[in-house]
Design a protein around this motif. Sequence first.
Motif, PDB file in Angstrom:
ATOM      1  N   HIS A  17     -66.686  28.891  49.666  1.00 11.84           N
ATOM      2  CA  HIS A  17     -66.034  28.011  50.635  1.00 11.84           C
ATOM      3  C   HIS A  17     -67.052  27.008  51.162  1.00 11.84           C
ATOM      4  N   VAL A  18     -66.611  25.818  51.460  1.00 12.60           N
ATOM      5  CA  VAL A  18     -67.461  24.810  52.092  1.00 12.60           C
ATOM      6  C   VAL A  18     -66.930  24.526  53.484  1.00 12.60           C
ATOM      7  N   TYR A  19     -67.845  24.551  54.459  1.00 12.61           N
ATOM      8  CA  TYR A  19     -67.496  24.236  55.841  1.00 12.61           C
ATOM      9  C   TYR A  19     -68.432  23.138  56.345  1.00 12.61           C
ATOM     10  N   PRO A  20     -67.909  22.184  57.132  1.00 11.64           N
ATOM     11  CA  PRO A  20     -68.828  21.253  57.806  1.00 11.64           C
ATOM     12  C   PRO A  20     -69.567  22.009  58.899  1.00 11.64           C
ATOM     13  N   SER A  21     -70.809  21.668  59.120  1.00 17.49           N
ATOM     14  CA  SER A  21     -71.600  22.426  60.092  1.00 17.49           C
ATOM     15  C   SER A  21     -71.011  22.365  61.494  1.00 17.49           C
ATOM     16  N   ASP A  22     -70.283  21.282  61.821  1.00 13.34           N
ATOM     17  CA  ASP A  22     -69.736  21.200  63.177  1.00 13.34           C
ATOM     18  C   ASP A  22     -68.575  22.168  63.392  1.00 13.34           C
ATOM     19  N   ALA A  23     -68.106  22.824  62.319  1.00  6.07           N
ATOM     20  CA  ALA A  23     -67.083  23.852  62.500  1.00  6.07           C
ATOM     21  C   ALA A  23     -67.650  25.051  63.247  1.00  6.07           C
ATOM     22  N   PHE A  24     -68.969  25.171  63.244  1.00  2.00           N
ATOM     23  CA  PHE A  24     -69.635  26.270  63.918  1.00  2.00           C
ATOM     24  C   PHE A  24     -70.392  25.742  65.136  1.00  2.00           C
ATOM     25  N   SER A  25     -69.741  24.880  65.884  1.00  4.10           N
ATOM     26  CA  SER A  25     -70.425  24.143  66.947  1.00  4.10           C
ATOM     27  C   SER A  25     -71.179  25.014  67.940  1.00  4.10           C
TER      28      SER A  25
END
Length: 701
Positions: A17-25
């Motif tokens: 899976h790919v997540y943008p880092s801001d998803a884990f703010s």
Amino acid sequence: MKYIIAIDGGGSKTLGHVYPSDAFSPFTQEHSTDSALLKGEITPICSYRSGASSLSADFTQSINTLVELIDCLIDQVSESITNGPMPDFVVSLGLAGAGSKALTQKALTALQSELFKRDSAVCQLILMEDSVSSLLGATLIAHSKLIHSESVRLVTLGTGSFVATYHQDSTVHFTGGWGFPIGDEGGGARLGQLAVRAYLQYLDKYQASNSNDAKLSENPSDFINDLATSLGKNRTDVLAWLSNAKQSDYAQLAPLVVDAINLPSPCSNAQYVWQQHLQLVRELLPTTNSNTFVTGGLAKATLEYLQDMGCGSLTYLPQPSITGAAFAACLFGPWQVQADKYYQLRNDFKQFVSTLSVDSNALTTSYSHSQSLQSDVSSSDSTDSSESRLTPLEQLVSESRNPNSMTLDEMNSEQIVHLMNQEDNQIAESLKPVLPQIGLAIDLIVTQLKLGGRLIYMGAGTSGRLGVLDAVECPPTFSTKSEQVIGLIAGGNTAMFKAVEGAEDNEQMGKDDLHHLRLTPNDVVVGIAASGRTPYVIGGIEYANQIGAPTITVTCNPTATLNQLSSVAIAANVGPEILTGSTRLKAGTAQKLILNRLSTGSLVQLGKCYENLMVDVNVSNNKLTLRAIRIIEQALKCDKQRAEQLLEQSDNNVKLAILMGKLNLTKSQAEQRLENANGFLRLAEKHSGDTPEDVKEMTDN
């Protein structure tokens, strides 16, 4: 902008899976709002599924699968970016079979190497065993407060199985996970194995007498028919399947059982197999109350039956390994966490992973791309040679300016080649002072090869290519095995055809490349570096010294760092290049001459020639066949027809053909005589009655 690639790799499939880092703010930025990560609600921006990637099952295939998956995910993100620079990616992996520190290090190095070849945008790799990433994800999803107040137990039923528990006192306990076929009760591979046993019992019951074919009942169930399609309908086919079946093959049969048991009227064979499976799973479950989660490909199907059997409160948890891998990227990625609420949580989990690492070396991290390639989180300077111990460039002959070429830019073509020819004439003379060292090196190589060791060249750039060139020429010239003379080049195979200049600065890579070859004290390592200060080669030579393998260095600078590190140092002073610092010129030519002497001198002394004939030539193509015939003609002073006849009778073995022709022997007689002479044709010709021990004493002397 950075992206997180979270990967869960098992014995049957791999999911990324790919997540943008801001998803884990809360973890990657200075915010204090609740994160969807804690709620298990983050949706990846893209996903990719591929084949198995269990490191312990098939290491090479696993690396290929992972590299392909990472490339595909990066490509998907890249297609959505129309403007601006390519983002960096932090890749975090939870993999089956990564419980071994050595295997984890090997996997990290292999992934680094492959991604480096591709000029990948990966800036960091984080690797842990899937049991660790799963427990991280389960604990996180359960809720961060559970770390301090309650234990969390995770039962994983995938291709394999294991139980991981995080206790109130911050200790971690693992049970199961010993691998198929010994362990992994309740996993897909074991369920498939139970199905195979049931099918074999069925065949034994219905097999016709004096017949290889199974006499199936008049109305076999769909379950039996499906197994027959997969395994075969007769003894020969089934035995062939069993002899080749791997863990993943057994696991692929598990869905057949699940489908059969969910039919309105399951057959008795499927019910019997399923009851055995449920009993194995029940033995994995806790006997005390705890927060128990069940995950994996078999979890959902199994959970329904377990709850009906009164197994207590069990919660199905989808993909905790992916969540755990993503969270590990948050913990160890290049983020600055400021929010107090999550700073403590991050520290708690770091302590959690640290606890695991002591017991099972659970997590290792490395860096690639623009950062230095780092193989262990605890040794941040392990890949760089300290500049203070390297000979300064201004003290290297190869880096000085050649007074004869100060007007090189004004010369015409003929003047340039005359100058180069004049400079090249000095190369052979420059080798005279180091001929004793070359002789010592040859003696050292012969000694190690007689012990069954290997000659291993290693270098970067031109030096590395020259080592590879000499190594690959030995099998056709001397019929050596491909693994007897080996060439290593910084940056891997790609560096043979495309410069990977940054790879030479990685000292750890040199050590890792030798480690992957399983270097032993019987081997001999030849480090090739014109400058004598290449970190990749220094790392390799130091590693060889630690292992106890003798070392030889080939440089073109008498004051080079490498000269102080090896058993035998060969430092040919060819003077400055006409194009300052371009050591592919005179220095490269000198190195090629030295390597010619090392390989030829050592292999000749191992019986690879007769008189001055190449009698161990590998007859592998038309040109070499003609050469072999001519060698036999010259050795026996016979005509071409006789030479061709002997070559055919000897099965293309030139040594045997000559011995058969000289002494009128049969092929088997010549083989025995040559074996007694340890492969030395001249000795085999002269000493027919000597024992192998007598001849060995002569060859050793």
